[in-house]
Design a protein around this motif. Structure first.
Motif, PDB file in Angstrom:
ATOM      1  N   ALA A 161       0.853  -1.201   0.000  1.00 35.85           N
ATOM      2  CA  ALA A 161       0.000   0.000   0.000  1.00 35.85           C
ATOM      3  C   ALA A 161       0.883   1.243   0.000  1.00 35.85           C
ATOM      4  O   ALA A 161       1.926   1.266   0.659  1.00 35.85           O
ATOM      5  CB  ALA A 161      -0.899   0.006   1.230  1.00 35.85           C
ATOM      6  N   HIS A 162       0.433   2.257  -0.770  1.00 35.81           N
ATOM      7  CA  HIS A 162       1.164   3.534  -0.675  1.00 35.81           C
ATOM      8  C   HIS A 162       0.975   4.108   0.715  1.00 35.81           C
ATOM      9  O   HIS A 162       1.873   4.740   1.264  1.00 35.81           O
ATOM     10  CB  HIS A 162       0.650   4.526  -1.728  1.00 35.81           C
ATOM     11  N   CYS A 163      -0.242   3.866   1.253  1.00 38.32           N
ATOM     12  CA  CYS A 163      -0.463   4.364   2.607  1.00 38.32           C
ATOM     13  C   CYS A 163      -1.464   3.474   3.330  1.00 38.32           C
ATOM     14  O   CYS A 163      -2.306   2.823   2.701  1.00 38.32           O
ATOM     15  CB  CYS A 163      -0.899   5.822   2.520  1.00 38.32           C
ATOM     16  N   GLN A 164      -1.312   3.368   4.638  1.00 36.99           N
ATOM     17  CA  GLN A 164      -2.257   2.611   5.461  1.00 36.99           C
ATOM     18  C   GLN A 164      -2.939   3.595   6.407  1.00 36.99           C
ATOM     19  O   GLN A 164      -2.272   4.430   7.029  1.00 36.99           O
ATOM     20  CB  GLN A 164      -1.524   1.572   6.306  1.00 36.99           C
ATOM     21  N   THR A 165      -4.268   3.464   6.508  1.00 34.46           N
ATOM     22  CA  THR A 165      -4.986   4.388   7.386  1.00 34.46           C
ATOM     23  C   THR A 165      -5.026   3.886   8.824  1.00 34.46           C
ATOM     24  O   THR A 165      -5.243   4.649   9.750  1.00 34.46           O
ATOM     25  CB  THR A 165      -6.426   4.614   6.871  1.00 34.46           C
ATOM     26  N   ARG A 166      -4.846   2.564   9.000  1.00 32.97           N
ATOM     27  CA  ARG A 166      -4.777   2.012  10.369  1.00 32.97           C
ATOM     28  C   ARG A 166      -3.658   0.977  10.457  1.00 32.97           C
ATOM     29  O   ARG A 166      -3.874  -0.165  10.880  1.00 32.97           O
ATOM     30  CB  ARG A 166      -6.119   1.380  10.756  1.00 32.97           C
ATOM     31  N   GLY A 167      -2.467   1.396  10.020  1.00 37.58           N
ATOM     32  CA  GLY A 167      -1.305   0.499  10.106  1.00 37.58           C
ATOM     33  C   GLY A 167      -1.060   0.145  11.566  1.00 37.58           C
ATOM     34  O   GLY A 167      -1.219   0.989  12.445  1.00 37.58           O
ATOM     35  N   ARG A 168      -0.723  -1.114  11.808  1.00 41.88           N
ATOM     36  CA  ARG A 168      -0.510  -1.504  13.213  1.00 41.88           C
ATOM     37  C   ARG A 168       0.820  -2.231  13.374  1.00 41.88           C
ATOM     38  O   ARG A 168       1.324  -2.886  12.460  1.00 41.88           O
ATOM     39  CB  ARG A 168      -1.652  -2.368  13.718  1.00 41.88           C
TER      40      ARG A 168
END
Ligand code: BTN
Length: 272
Positions: A39-46
């Protein structure tokens, strides 16, 4: 030459909650082992222990890969270290020579974290699968995206990025992904063929022979790191304090499977 023993299908998403979410979902279908999401970006990366993982567009490699190991689930705990070691070697090959692996899942350059591994398992009936999540900071400074937000101060204080550590500013997500996967697949095959975790990780493990602080439950104690056990446990010879009696000792060495290890003043329990 790239070594892909599986039909690795890589899908690149613009934004997802977490690539571990999408790969765990893919695992519930008939997606083949090796299916990989970036992903270019994660909104809820953990991260580990449900901590947040800073994962903005252009900041790094946010990638998960689907594994369906054929070996006994009792051995799966070692996979995170096999992945960590592959990622460590990938970073070294891309110009970050000082990268080492802090047990259990941190990629470190000195006392700063440059990446981490989060393996999550799901099962349905007799089928079980793993999402191997790999996060590697590439750019902290907007070199890949001029409008990129800088990392928050708590991340900044504890973490670093590839370009800060000597990798070219032109380094891309796909380049890092390929370098990791190229090393991951052969190591994973050797693991499934029965090669031991200590042999696979080799000298990538940091702190061997050094004294560390350990917190297990309410107890704090010190010990010397002696290496890795067959299943990826951290072998520690206690030197000070009282390890809990529940941790059994073999030849004066405890095989640690959980708890928090503090290296210098920094704990592996931190997000980055
Ligand atoms: C840690 O050090 O605590 C593990 C961090 C793992 C981060 C990666 S980024 C890709 C994948 N998706 C997530 O939400 N987490 C992992």
């Amino acid at each position: 030459m790239t070594h892909w023993p599986h039909e690795t299908a890589i899908t690149v998403f613009d934004a997802v909650t977490s690539t571990n979410d999408t790969i765990l979902e893919a695992g519930a279908t008939d997606a083949p082992e090796g299916t990989t999401h970036i992903a270019h970006c994660q909104t809820r990366g953990r991260g580990r222990a449900e901590r947040q993982w800073w994962s903005p567009p252009g900041g790094g490699l946010w990638m998960s890969t689907l594994l369906r190991p054929r070996v006994a689930p009792s051995t799966w705990s070692g996979i995170s270290l096999v992945v960590g070691s592959a990622a460590c070697r990938a970073l070294q090959s891309l110009g970050v020579e000082a990268t080492t692996l802090y047990w259990p899942n941190d990629l470190q350059v000195g006392d700063k974290k440059i990446g981490g591994i989060l393996c999550e398992v799901r099962s349905r009936g007799a089928r079980a699968w793993i999402s191997v999540g790999i996060g590697i900071n590439i750019h902290f400074d907007g070199t890949s995206k001029p409008d990129q937000e800088p990392p928050p101060s708590d991340v900044r204080a504890r973490a670093t990025s590839m370009t800060e550590c000597g990798a070219p500013t032109s380094t891309t997500q796909l380049e890092v992904a390929e370098a990791v996967l190229e090393r991951l697949w052969p190591a994973y095959e050797r693991f499934q063929d029965g090669k031991s975790i200590p042999e696979l990780v080799g000298t990538d493990l940091a702190h061997v022979g050094e004294t560390v602080d350990v917190r297990t439950g309410l107890q704090s104690w010190k010990g010397i790191v002696r290496g890795l056990g067959e299943r990826g446990e951290l072998l520690i010879e206690p030197t000070e304090g009282e390890p809990p009696e529940s941790l059994s000792t073999t030849d004066g060495v405890i095989a640690l499977t959980g708890g928090e290890v503090v290296y210098g003043n920094k704990s592996t329990g931190e997000t980055k």
